[in-house]
Design an enzyme around this catalytic site. Structure first.
Site, PDB file in Angstrom:
ATOM      1  N   LYS A  96       0.818  -1.218   0.000  1.00  0.00           N
ATOM      2  CA  LYS A  96       0.000   0.000   0.000  1.00  0.00           C
ATOM      3  C   LYS A  96       0.846   1.259   0.000  1.00  0.00           C
ATOM      4  O   LYS A  96       0.488   2.268  -0.615  1.00  0.00           O
ATOM      5  CB  LYS A  96      -0.966  -0.021   1.187  1.00  0.00           C
ATOM      6  CG  LYS A  96      -2.048  -1.094   1.082  1.00  0.00           C
ATOM      7  CD  LYS A  96      -3.024  -0.996   2.241  1.00  0.00           C
ATOM      8  CE  LYS A  96      -4.167  -1.999   2.101  1.00  0.00           C
ATOM      9  NZ  LYS A  96      -3.741  -3.382   2.210  1.00  0.00           N
ATOM     10  N   LYS A 112      -3.115   2.089   9.527  1.00  0.00           N
ATOM     11  CA  LYS A 112      -3.322   0.929   8.668  1.00  0.00           C
ATOM     12  C   LYS A 112      -2.003   0.177   8.482  1.00  0.00           C
ATOM     13  O   LYS A 112      -0.944   0.778   8.320  1.00  0.00           O
ATOM     14  CB  LYS A 112      -3.862   1.361   7.292  1.00  0.00           C
ATOM     15  CG  LYS A 112      -5.196   2.068   7.353  1.00  0.00           C
ATOM     16  CD  LYS A 112      -5.688   2.498   5.976  1.00  0.00           C
ATOM     17  CE  LYS A 112      -6.207   1.336   5.185  1.00  0.00           C
ATOM     18  NZ  LYS A 112      -6.822   1.771   3.900  1.00  0.00           N
ATOM     19  N   GLY A 124     -10.027  -6.530   7.062  1.00  0.00           N
ATOM     20  CA  GLY A 124     -10.452  -5.856   8.277  1.00  0.00           C
ATOM     21  C   GLY A 124      -9.447  -5.903   9.407  1.00  0.00           C
ATOM     22  O   GLY A 124      -9.699  -5.364  10.488  1.00  0.00           O
ATOM     23  N   LYS A 173      -5.691  10.365   6.861  1.00  0.00           N
ATOM     24  CA  LYS A 173      -6.874  11.049   7.378  1.00  0.00           C
ATOM     25  C   LYS A 173      -8.058  10.103   7.335  1.00  0.00           C
ATOM     26  O   LYS A 173      -8.293   9.431   6.325  1.00  0.00           O
ATOM     27  CB  LYS A 173      -7.151  12.297   6.546  1.00  0.00           C
ATOM     28  CG  LYS A 173      -8.441  13.017   6.894  1.00  0.00           C
ATOM     29  CD  LYS A 173      -8.351  13.724   8.232  1.00  0.00           C
ATOM     30  CE  LYS A 173      -9.625  14.517   8.530  1.00  0.00           C
ATOM     31  NZ  LYS A 173      -9.593  15.113   9.883  1.00  0.00           N
ATOM     32  N   GLU A 199      -6.263   1.857  -3.261  1.00  0.00           N
ATOM     33  CA  GLU A 199      -5.360   0.746  -3.500  1.00  0.00           C
ATOM     34  C   GLU A 199      -5.696   0.115  -4.841  1.00  0.00           C
ATOM     35  O   GLU A 199      -6.688   0.468  -5.486  1.00  0.00           O
ATOM     36  CB  GLU A 199      -5.461  -0.308  -2.391  1.00  0.00           C
ATOM     37  CG  GLU A 199      -6.828  -0.968  -2.293  1.00  0.00           C
ATOM     38  CD  GLU A 199      -6.915  -1.951  -1.147  1.00  0.00           C
ATOM     39  OE1 GLU A 199      -5.901  -2.148  -0.455  1.00  0.00           O
ATOM     40  OE2 GLU A 199      -8.002  -2.514  -0.933  1.00  0.00           O
ATOM     41  N   ARG A 258      -5.448  -8.662  -9.143  1.00  0.00           N
ATOM     42  CA  ARG A 258      -6.011 -10.005  -9.297  1.00  0.00           C
ATOM     43  C   ARG A 258      -7.474  -9.884  -9.704  1.00  0.00           C
ATOM     44  O   ARG A 258      -8.031  -8.785  -9.775  1.00  0.00           O
ATOM     45  CB  ARG A 258      -5.930 -10.771  -7.974  1.00  0.00           C
ATOM     46  CG  ARG A 258      -6.616 -10.042  -6.821  1.00  0.00           C
ATOM     47  CD  ARG A 258      -6.758 -10.896  -5.594  1.00  0.00           C
ATOM     48  NE  ARG A 258      -7.209 -10.153  -4.429  1.00  0.00           N
ATOM     49  CZ  ARG A 258      -8.455  -9.802  -4.175  1.00  0.00           C
ATOM     50  NH1 ARG A 258      -9.417 -10.116  -5.035  1.00  0.00           N
ATOM     51  NH2 ARG A 258      -8.773  -9.135  -3.076  1.00  0.00           N
ATOM     52  N   VAL A 278     -13.898 -11.046  -6.307  1.00  0.00           N
ATOM     53  CA  VAL A 278     -15.135 -11.815  -6.145  1.00  0.00           C
ATOM     54  C   VAL A 278     -16.275 -11.165  -6.926  1.00  0.00           C
ATOM     55  O   VAL A 278     -17.095 -11.846  -7.548  1.00  0.00           O
ATOM     56  CB  VAL A 278     -15.503 -11.929  -4.646  1.00  0.00           C
ATOM     57  CG1 VAL A 278     -16.889 -12.533  -4.472  1.00  0.00           C
ATOM     58  CG2 VAL A 278     -14.464 -12.762  -3.907  1.00  0.00           C
TER      59      VAL A 278
END
Length: 773
Positions: A316, A358, A365, A401, A489, A493, A496
């Protein structure tokens, strides 16, 4: 020389991996080869995340040791070589593996044959005739009469022709030379483009719904399929779809780290099955640049992006730096890794609270925390760092932020090896629970046209600047308060929710993945932007109230006793479940994807709602009653909401009726109380609330939540249960459902712990015995 004593018999964990890494580094410094004598007693895997990261690190170090230094590693397996970690180690493609005569090795046997071997084949002698199972047999150095004894049992049993000393001498003469005598070597490896050719036999490295979709497309294209599955998945729906020249091959093991994350097992199967391409599916190793790179080095056409794409966008921090360098707006923040709480504090003060911490390698999550006050920074930094280090093997963090009100927007791209980029459409995935998507739909009812055009332009720009290959998704945050679009991001790939865009664009994204991997051009690819599509994710879970009275959802593995998905025009079903199948606790809870296509949003929602009500799924609880309520909800239908929609919706829904319907439609019975008194004492049983994996510690390096003799309150966490990639914290209060089994106001002493860390438990299994003090 590695001894079992040095590597703690029965526990190849992170500490053991660190020892191995230090050993290899020292051997590089001294220009020494490595010889290992390994049995399962010395290299057994601990279940859980510690095994996953320990073996990943070890495999990477071994690869670098042999590849970059031209030094050999020779492994001699002996004893009962049955451990998953041991087998991962000895089947490393760059390790020269030999077995003592008479060694039992059923795990390694599974790796190199398409089905389980008969019991007599677990002896290494029999497997020595199987190409790829090992480099060869050696005489047992401590039991000179063993070969004669084996021949007395079976006159036809294969016997070794070399000794340990002979193998070592031969390997050293052929591979190991002192620095002064080393010659240059050819480092050329196949490039991604050079491997692109018509695909006739593909290895599908996926499970569940993803495996079903990929198998469906491959067979439609006339491609022979080799499907790799874990032990619990060997009778999966995808496996039932195979026929003719197709094969299903067991990876061995149950947990992801024992099976789908065991890259070396995948490579061994690929070699044996002579596949010419590999589709990595969704999740697991699909965004692992080392896996993609190694595939291509081994001459396997990887159906996915270049490894360099994953390297840049999979991290990231790198992805944000790439976006900034190319004038793509990002959320204000640190834009780099933060190494201390003090540095984090300084950036947070500049950006302004609230902020979001993060993990660089986070996901699902985990490794993410909102911080609203300066005084909470230090504790939050330590918490997120520890969680990320435990869950992902990397504790690197960054700060941005915190956008209070946002929509989650993503743009689907395709790009071929010739440099042609196609932007197929945009999806809105703002209906989420715990950062997991619940519903995904085409377009967005709130994103203005100018920002939609910006999203398309930014996605196109990033795809071209990193020379992307294949299918990918560029994700954005739409900040409702400031009416701004920020890059978040890129998923390198398949996702789903890709069928949503397939319906509105008229393009089969998976078909195009195969075409691009065959070096075909998409320059003339025609697509549209017509109609509306929406996808619902059906998950195996049940509802319950937590101690605060809020609705929570628990995974519900089990056996499906009845299953029916009716055929209907405008509805696509991708189901990883059918009648009689067992839903395993070892993987995520997704069991089916339902995609509805309509003329507009109102039509699509109505079709999806009607279809969900026609599904029959019994034996397990599912979220279908929750999905139908969302589709009926006026706020959702009007489209005026953000990613906080789900908590707000659950706060006003009729919870009692929802939980009742989730139980009733599944035709399952209430398991009853989670604890009972032990007759003749004041002790209480603490029973598992669900099926899953029992964890007594938050990570391998942390102390247990509870130990025998500890005194706890009803609100103290005493363990965690992992099921379907979700961790549920267990406290005494969390087990107080309809009856108060553990009254508040008491202190409880832990009398006994009945499970070991990493053990699989079923619902109502005894976890602890406690007594009020």
């Amino acid at each position: 020389l590695i001894s079992n004593v040095d590597f703690q018999a029965g526990a190849f964990d992170m500490a053991s991996s660190e020892k191995l890494s230090r050993l290899l580094n020292e051997c590089v410094r001294r220009r020494l080869p490595v010889i290992c004598f390994v049995s399962s007693g010395g290299m057994q895997t601990k279940e859980g995340p510690s095994a996953l990261f320990g073996m990943a690190i070890s495999n990477d170090r071994i690869t670098r040791f042999v590849r970059d230094n031209d030094l050999p590693i020779i492994v001699f397996g002996f004893g009962d070589c049955t451990g998953g970690s041991q087998a991962s180690f000895v089947t490393h493609p760059l390790v020269q593996t030999y077995y003592f005569s008479g060694t039992n090795m059923p795990f390694a046997g599974r790796v190199v044959v398409p089905a389980f071997l008969p019991s007599q084949s677990i002896v290494s002698n029999y497997l020595s005739d199987t190409i790829g199972s090992m480099r060869g047999l050696v005489h047992h150095p401590f039991c000179p009469s063993l070969d004669d004894e084996l021949r007395a049992v079976d006159p036809m049993i294969p016997l070794p022709t070399e000794t340990v000393e002979a193998v070592i001498e031969r390997v050293f003469k052929g591979s190991y030379l002192p620095d002064s005598r080393r010659s240059s070597r050819d480092l050329s490896t196949p490039t991604a483009v050079s491997l692109m050719k018509p695909i006739t036999r593909v290895l599908i490295h996926a499970r569940g719904c993803t495996a079903v979709k990929l198998t469906r497309v491959a067979k439609r294209r006339g491609i022979s399929v080799v499907l790799v599955q874990s032990d619990p998945d060997m009778d999966s729906v995808a496996a039932d779809m195979l026929s003719g020249s197709d094969e299903v091959v067991s990876l061995g093991g149950q947990t992801p780290d024992e099976s789908y994350l065991n890259a070396m097992s995948v490579f061994a199967i690929a070699r044996r099955e002579r596949i010419d391409a590999l589709h990595p599916g969704i999740g697991f190793l699909s965004e692992n640049e080392d896996f993609a790179r190694t595939c291509r080095k081994r001459g396997i056409n990887f159906i996915g992006p270049y490894a360099k794409n994953m390297e840049v966008m999979g991290n990231k921090s790198n992805a944000i730096a790439t976006a900034l360098a190319n004038d793509v707006p990002v959320v204000p923040g640190s834009h780099g890794i933060l190494t201390s709480a003090a540095a984090t504090q300084r950036v947070a003060d500049e950006v302004g609270y609230p902020v979001l911490l993060k993990a660089v390698h986070g996901g699902g999550g985990k490794g993410i925390k909102v911080v609203r006050r300066p005084e909470d920074i230090e504790e939050s930094f330590s918490t997120v760092f520890a969680e990320a280090k435990s869950a992902f093997g990397n504790g690197d963090l960054y700060l941005e932020k915190y956008v209070e009100s946002l929509r989650h927007i993503e743009v689907q791209i395709l790009r071929d090896a010739q440099g042609h980029t196609k932007i197929l459409g945009l999806r809105d995935c703002s209906v989420q629970r715990n950062n997991q998507k619940v519903l995904e739909e085409s377009e967005s009812v709130m994103l203005p046209p100018n920002l939609q055009n910006d999203a398309y332009e930014y996605a196109d720009r990033l795809a071209n600047v990193i020379d992307y290959l294949g299918a990918g998704t560029v994700e954005f945050i739409y900040d409702l308060a400031s009416n701004a679009l920020y890059f978040m991001e890129m998923n390198t790939r398949l996702q789903v929710e890709h069928p949503v865009t397939e319906w509105t664009s008229g393009v089969s994204i998976v078909d195009e993945q195969f075409r691009i991997a065959e070096a075909q051009s998409i320059a003339d690819l025609q697509f549209q932007n017509h109609g509306y599509a929406i996808e619902a994710r059906i998950t195996a879970e049940k509802g319950a109230y937590d101690s605060s009275g809020a609705i929570r959802f628990l995974p519900t593995p089990g056996v499906v006793t009845a299953c029916k998905f009716p055929d209907q025009k405008g509805i696509e079903v991708i189901a990883g479940v059918s009648e009689g199948k067992t839903i395993s606790p070892f993987y995520d809870s997704l069991i089916a994807q339902i995609i509805a296509y309509g003329d507009d949003r109102e039509d699509g929602i109505a079709k999806l709602k009607q279809y969900l009500k026609s599904i029959k799924l019994e034996g397990i609880c599912t979220n279908i009653p929750l999905l139908t309520r969302i589709l009926d909800d006026a706020v959702f239908q009007h489209g005026n909401y953000d990613t906080n929609y789900m908590p707000e919706f659950l706060s006003r829904v009729d919870g009692e009726q929802l939980l009742f319907e989730m139980e009733q439609t599944a035709a399952v019975t209430d398991p009853g109380d989670m604890a009972v008194e032990i007759e003749g004492s004041d002790e209480l049983k603490v029973l598992s609330p669900q099926t899953g994996i029992f964890y007594l510690t938050p990570s391998p390096s942390d102390p247990p939540y509870a130990e025998v003799g500890d005194r706890i309150t009803v609100n103290d966490t005493i363990c965690q249960i992992e099921a379907m990639k979700m961790f549920t914290s267990v406290s005494l209060s969390s087990l107080n459902d309809t009856d108060v089994l553990y009254p508040d106001g008491h202190t409880y002493e832990v009398v006994r712990i009945n499970q070991t860390n990493g053990a699989q438990v079923n619902a109502n299994d005894l976890l602890f015995v406690v007594k009020p003090v």
